[in-house]
Design a protein around this motif. Sequence first.
Motif, PDB file in Angstrom:
ATOM      1  N   PRO A 159     -29.955   5.444  36.426  1.00  0.00           N
ATOM      2  CA  PRO A 159     -29.952   4.176  35.039  1.00  0.00           C
ATOM      3  C   PRO A 159     -30.374   3.966  35.062  1.00  0.00           C
ATOM      4  CG  PRO A 159     -27.673   4.941  36.066  1.00  0.00           C
ATOM      5  CD  PRO A 159     -28.476   5.904  36.966  1.00  0.00           C
ATOM      6  N   ARG A 160     -31.398   2.711  34.337  1.00  0.00           N
ATOM      7  CA  ARG A 160     -31.296   1.808  34.073  1.00  0.00           C
ATOM      8  C   ARG A 160     -30.470   0.695  32.970  1.00  0.00           C
ATOM      9  NH1 ARG A 160     -35.809   4.471  33.241  1.00  0.00           N
ATOM     10  NH2 ARG A 160     -38.044   3.914  34.797  1.00  0.00           N
ATOM     11  N   GLU A 161     -29.677  -0.077  33.882  1.00  0.00           N
ATOM     12  CA  GLU A 161     -30.155  -1.389  32.733  1.00  0.00           C
ATOM     13  C   GLU A 161     -29.769  -0.809  31.916  1.00  0.00           C
ATOM     14  OE1 GLU A 161     -28.285  -4.753  33.913  1.00  0.00           O
ATOM     15  OE2 GLU A 161     -28.714  -4.467  36.163  1.00  0.00           O
ATOM     16  N   ALA A 162     -28.852  -0.928  30.868  1.00  0.00           N
ATOM     17  CA  ALA A 162     -29.275  -1.082  29.137  1.00  0.00           C
ATOM     18  C   ALA A 162     -29.079  -2.528  28.413  1.00  0.00           C
ATOM     19  CB  ALA A 162     -27.983  -0.419  27.777  1.00  0.00           C
ATOM     20  N   LYS A 163     -30.389  -2.430  27.646  1.00  0.00           N
ATOM     21  CA  LYS A 163     -30.691  -3.504  27.507  1.00  0.00           C
ATOM     22  C   LYS A 163     -29.222  -3.681  25.726  1.00  0.00           C
ATOM     23  CE  LYS A 163     -33.015  -5.862  23.361  1.00  0.00           C
ATOM     24  NZ  LYS A 163     -34.031  -5.721  22.941  1.00  0.00           N
ATOM     25  N   ALA A 164     -28.977  -5.367  26.485  1.00  0.00           N
ATOM     26  CA  ALA A 164     -27.875  -5.835  25.640  1.00  0.00           C
ATOM     27  C   ALA A 164     -27.714  -6.256  24.323  1.00  0.00           C
ATOM     28  CB  ALA A 164     -27.247  -7.816  26.734  1.00  0.00           C
ATOM     29  N   GLU A 165     -26.890  -5.470  24.191  1.00  0.00           N
ATOM     30  CA  GLU A 165     -26.865  -5.155  21.572  1.00  0.00           C
ATOM     31  C   GLU A 165     -26.009  -6.113  21.229  1.00  0.00           C
ATOM     32  OE1 GLU A 165     -28.311  -3.679  18.314  1.00  0.00           O
ATOM     33  OE2 GLU A 165     -27.897  -2.431  19.849  1.00  0.00           O
ATOM     34  N   PRO A 166     -26.494  -7.149  20.710  1.00  0.00           N
ATOM     35  CA  PRO A 166     -25.664  -8.014  20.375  1.00  0.00           C
ATOM     36  C   PRO A 166     -24.820  -7.707  18.655  1.00  0.00           C
ATOM     37  CG  PRO A 166     -27.570  -8.676  20.069  1.00  0.00           C
ATOM     38  CD  PRO A 166     -28.465  -7.392  19.726  1.00  0.00           C
ATOM     39  N   LEU A 167     -23.898  -8.327  18.653  1.00  0.00           N
ATOM     40  CA  LEU A 167     -22.641  -8.060  18.308  1.00  0.00           C
ATOM     41  C   LEU A 167     -22.149  -9.000  17.071  1.00  0.00           C
ATOM     42  CD1 LEU A 167     -20.508  -5.229  20.919  1.00  0.00           C
ATOM     43  CD2 LEU A 167     -22.522  -4.991  18.828  1.00  0.00           C
ATOM     44  N   TYR A 168     -21.366  -8.171  16.131  1.00  0.00           N
ATOM     45  CA  TYR A 168     -20.256  -9.709  15.687  1.00  0.00           C
ATOM     46  C   TYR A 168     -18.979  -8.815  15.161  1.00  0.00           C
ATOM     47  CZ  TYR A 168     -18.963 -11.293  11.143  1.00  0.00           C
ATOM     48  OH  TYR A 168     -17.774 -12.078   9.877  1.00  0.00           O
ATOM     49  N   PHE A 169     -17.811  -9.508  15.468  1.00  0.00           N
ATOM     50  CA  PHE A 169     -17.117  -9.537  15.292  1.00  0.00           C
ATOM     51  C   PHE A 169     -16.519  -9.747  14.423  1.00  0.00           C
ATOM     52  CE2 PHE A 169     -18.237  -8.718  19.291  1.00  0.00           C
ATOM     53  CZ  PHE A 169     -17.883  -7.023  19.885  1.00  0.00           C
ATOM     54  N   ALA A 170     -15.355  -9.931  13.263  1.00  0.00           N
ATOM     55  CA  ALA A 170     -14.790 -10.379  12.685  1.00  0.00           C
ATOM     56  C   ALA A 170     -13.273  -9.866  12.346  1.00  0.00           C
ATOM     57  CB  ALA A 170     -15.289 -10.175  10.916  1.00  0.00           C
ATOM     58  N   LEU A 171     -12.706 -10.261  12.805  1.00  0.00           N
ATOM     59  CA  LEU A 171     -10.964  -9.901  13.041  1.00  0.00           C
ATOM     60  C   LEU A 171      -9.860 -11.218  12.145  1.00  0.00           C
ATOM     61  CD1 LEU A 171     -12.261 -10.783  15.527  1.00  0.00           C
ATOM     62  CD2 LEU A 171     -10.524  -9.227  16.642  1.00  0.00           C
ATOM     63  N   GLU A 172      -9.324 -10.668  11.404  1.00  0.00           N
ATOM     64  CA  GLU A 172      -7.629 -10.485  11.434  1.00  0.00           C
ATOM     65  C   GLU A 172      -6.667 -10.352  11.691  1.00  0.00           C
ATOM     66  OE1 GLU A 172      -6.168  -8.799   6.793  1.00  0.00           O
ATOM     67  OE2 GLU A 172      -7.670 -10.613   6.883  1.00  0.00           O
ATOM     68  N   VAL A 173      -5.801 -10.864  12.730  1.00  0.00           N
ATOM     69  CA  VAL A 173      -4.466 -11.219  12.992  1.00  0.00           C
ATOM     70  C   VAL A 173      -3.072 -11.699  12.806  1.00  0.00           C
ATOM     71  CG1 VAL A 173      -3.173 -11.113  15.101  1.00  0.00           C
ATOM     72  CG2 VAL A 173      -5.765 -11.916  15.606  1.00  0.00           C
TER      73      VAL A 173
ATOM     74  N   VAL B 155      -3.878  -5.727  14.311  1.00  0.00           N
ATOM     75  CA  VAL B 155      -5.548  -6.218  13.985  1.00  0.00           C
ATOM     76  C   VAL B 155      -5.875  -5.773  13.405  1.00  0.00           C
ATOM     77  CG1 VAL B 155      -7.595  -7.257  15.948  1.00  0.00           C
ATOM     78  CG2 VAL B 155      -4.923  -7.859  16.825  1.00  0.00           C
ATOM     79  N   SER B 156      -6.648  -6.613  12.637  1.00  0.00           N
ATOM     80  CA  SER B 156      -7.793  -5.632  12.016  1.00  0.00           C
ATOM     81  C   SER B 156      -9.152  -5.761  12.402  1.00  0.00           C
ATOM     82  CB  SER B 156      -7.927  -5.849  10.538  1.00  0.00           C
ATOM     83  OG  SER B 156      -6.775  -4.699   9.631  1.00  0.00           O
ATOM     84  N   LEU B 157     -10.046  -5.061  12.837  1.00  0.00           N
ATOM     85  CA  LEU B 157     -11.708  -5.767  13.170  1.00  0.00           C
ATOM     86  C   LEU B 157     -12.761  -4.521  12.786  1.00  0.00           C
ATOM     87  CD1 LEU B 157     -12.662  -6.243  15.839  1.00  0.00           C
ATOM     88  CD2 LEU B 157     -12.597  -4.036  17.013  1.00  0.00           C
ATOM     89  N   LEU B 158     -13.902  -5.584  12.477  1.00  0.00           N
ATOM     90  CA  LEU B 158     -14.768  -4.694  12.347  1.00  0.00           C
ATOM     91  C   LEU B 158     -16.286  -5.281  13.624  1.00  0.00           C
ATOM     92  CD1 LEU B 158     -16.874  -3.979  10.231  1.00  0.00           C
ATOM     93  CD2 LEU B 158     -16.955  -6.498   8.765  1.00  0.00           C
ATOM     94  N   LEU B 159     -16.343  -4.178  13.380  1.00  0.00           N
ATOM     95  CA  LEU B 159     -17.960  -4.148  14.436  1.00  0.00           C
ATOM     96  C   LEU B 159     -19.240  -4.011  13.673  1.00  0.00           C
ATOM     97  CD1 LEU B 159     -17.832  -3.355  18.068  1.00  0.00           C
ATOM     98  CD2 LEU B 159     -19.492  -2.421  16.452  1.00  0.00           C
ATOM     99  N   MET B 160     -20.051  -4.989  14.173  1.00  0.00           N
ATOM    100  CA  MET B 160     -21.634  -4.586  13.190  1.00  0.00           C
ATOM    101  C   MET B 160     -22.236  -5.046  14.469  1.00  0.00           C
ATOM    102  SD  MET B 160     -22.101  -5.621   9.095  1.00  0.00           S
ATOM    103  CE  MET B 160     -21.548  -4.907   8.107  1.00  0.00           C
TER     104      MET B 160
END
Length: 156
Positions: free
Chosen positions: A26-40, A125-130
Amino acid sequence: MKRSTLMKKLWLGLALVGLACLAAVPREAKAEPLYFALEVRREGRLVAQPKLLGETGRTLRAERRKPGASEPDYRLVLTPTAEGETFHLELDLMLPEVKGHSELALLHGQERKVQLGRYPGDLEVSLLLMKVDSPEFRALMDLAADADERGSGRPI
């Protein structure tokens, strides 16, 4: 069959097996930039609302500390990995009096609530990932309107 013909076929067979093995790695997967919005929340009280940028395959660490304080108000560690269209996320959160760990799977744009404390409501924790630079992320950040105002359609 001559010995030289047999040797040629043997080498050709070994070369084909070698190529097949290389193709199967398997080839290394390209890193996917992600945004996280959390509420603790701690016992229903809002403790933190970090908004972070990270990428798959890299551990993201964040902490908030008051000036001069020896201990942080919170310490957060996120480790996202891509698994097809799903993102597997390891979440570690430490507050001075409580800590928690969870592993969860999220889709792009999905929001989840996770209970990390000893009892429900203790540490939540409330977590949103995009995915960064997705249409949903641009709408959230209102980037499309900003680009139109500046006259630039250039990506982030």
